[in-house]
Enzyme design. Structure first.
Site, short mmCIF file in Angstrom:
data_model
loop_
_atom_site.label_atom_id
_atom_site.label_comp_id
_atom_site.label_asym_id
_atom_site.label_seq_id
_atom_site.Cartn_x
_atom_site.Cartn_y
_atom_site.Cartn_z
CG ASP A 1 -1.77 -1.25 1.32
OD1 ASP A 1 -2.17 -1.77 0.26
OD2 ASP A 1 -2.02 -1.72 2.44
CG HIS B 1 -2.69 -5.37 3.12
ND1 HIS B 1 -2.07 -4.43 2.32
CD2 HIS B 1 -2.42 -6.57 2.55
CE1 HIS B 1 -1.44 -5.06 1.33
NE2 HIS B 1 -1.65 -6.35 1.44
#
Length: 331
Positions: free
Chosen positions: A151, A179
């Site tokens: 990310d 996530h």
């Protein structure tokens, strides 16, 4: 001597991740484990002229225990991708079961290892890992990490494109939360060096960071997912941790951790209302040395994103804890 293990080493993430770790001067022994093909992958990597010695193990004859024994770092990208006709629950049950089994082995033969969980859904597989380690009386929150670095890597790349920066790695873009999808909260207001995101591009940029994986799946015509970028992200976190274990200072990377067990984390957990959460983590010889609270300076848009993330995370965490405490079904 640093022994690093990749569990799931023959897969789409595991192979490039193993290659990158073989190239790292910080790894002395690289051990690969999977249910298929690991001796071949290990043989292939062993021809590369770097210092890490490589071995590959399969399940027969206690292969997992041999592979994991006395490991310093265990990286877990093991799992299967979603296949046609498979529900998300089907996928969850399979991957959660795989992770639970691997953590049980690690708890027995490498109780002091630093465990880096890549297997999705990370929001649930890290709580599963924690519950298994607790049951075995070897849980050290400072040594269990959910790898959310992809990310951050995506956020760096996409912000650099908009800001006209030639080297995305010169940017620090904090990403907090979880996530997956809307649990991923990029904090563009805290990018350093400071950049300006035009208002008309903000929502699309957030969406691209949160759902970047869909972009890759579509580009691969549904025949694959983000394996190469995830392997790089897994390597980047592992390398940073290994440097910190060897005494390097000032190394910080966001990670999805059990906040109450990490210095500075209890206060953050009370603020967000969940115990598992990704924030910048200061790494050191003990692993997660400090959780860094960056929640005091959020913009109104970021606060809205955070609220949605926390709502999603509560369900994900509960699902993981419930699964971990169910006895495995007998085959």
């Amino acid at each position: 001597m640093v022994k690093a293990v990749v569990a799931g080493a023959a897969g789409g993430i595991g192979q490039p991740l193993s290659l990158l770790l073989k190239l790292s001067p910080l790894v002395d022994e690289l051990v690969l484990y999977d249910v298929v093909n690991t001796p071949g992958v290990a043989a292939d990597l062993s021809h590369i002229s770097s210092n890490a010695k490589v071995g590959g193990y399969l399940p027969p004859d206690g292969g997992a225990k041999t592979a994991f024994k006395d490991a310093d770092v265990i990286v877990i990208p093991a799992g299967i991708p979603r296949k046609p006709g498979m529900t998300r629950d089907d996928l969850f049950n399979i991957n959660a079961g795989i992770v639970r089994g691997l953590i049980e082995v690690a708890a027995e033969v490498a109780p002091k290892a630093f465990i880096l969980v890549i297997s999705n859904p990370v929001n649930s597989t890290v709580p599963i890992s924690a519950e298994v380690l607790k049951a075995k009386n070897v849980f050290n929150p400072q040594r269990l990490f959910g790898v959310t670095t992809l990310d951050i890597v995506r956020a760096e790349t996409f912000v650099a494109e908009i800001a006209g920066k030639s080297n995305p790695q010169e940017l620090t873009v904090p990403v907090i939360g979880g996530h997956s999808g809307e649990t991923i909260v990029p904090l563009f207001s805290q990018v350093t060096p400071k950049v300006t995101i035009p208002d008309e591009k903000y929502d699309a940029l957030v969406h691209r960071v949160q759902f970047g994986g869909d972009e890759v799946v579509k580009a691969k015509d549904g025949l694959g997912s983000a394996t190469l970028s995830m392997a790089y992200a897994g390597y980047r976190f592992t390398e940073k941790l290994l440097k910190a274990l060897k005494g390097a200072k000032g190394l910080v990377e966001p990670s999805y951790v059990y906040l109450p067990g990490i210095p500075g984390g209890k206060e953050i957990a009370e603020k967000v209302g969940v115990e598992f959460f990704s924030v910048p983590i200061e790494l050191g010889p003990n692993g997660a040395e400090k959780a860094v609270d960056i929640l005091g300076d959020l913009t109104a848009k970021e606060k809205t994103l955070l609220e949605a993330a926390i709502k999603g995370l509560k369900g994900n965490i509960e699902k993981g804890v419930t699964f971990a405490n169910q006895p495995p079904q007998q085959k």
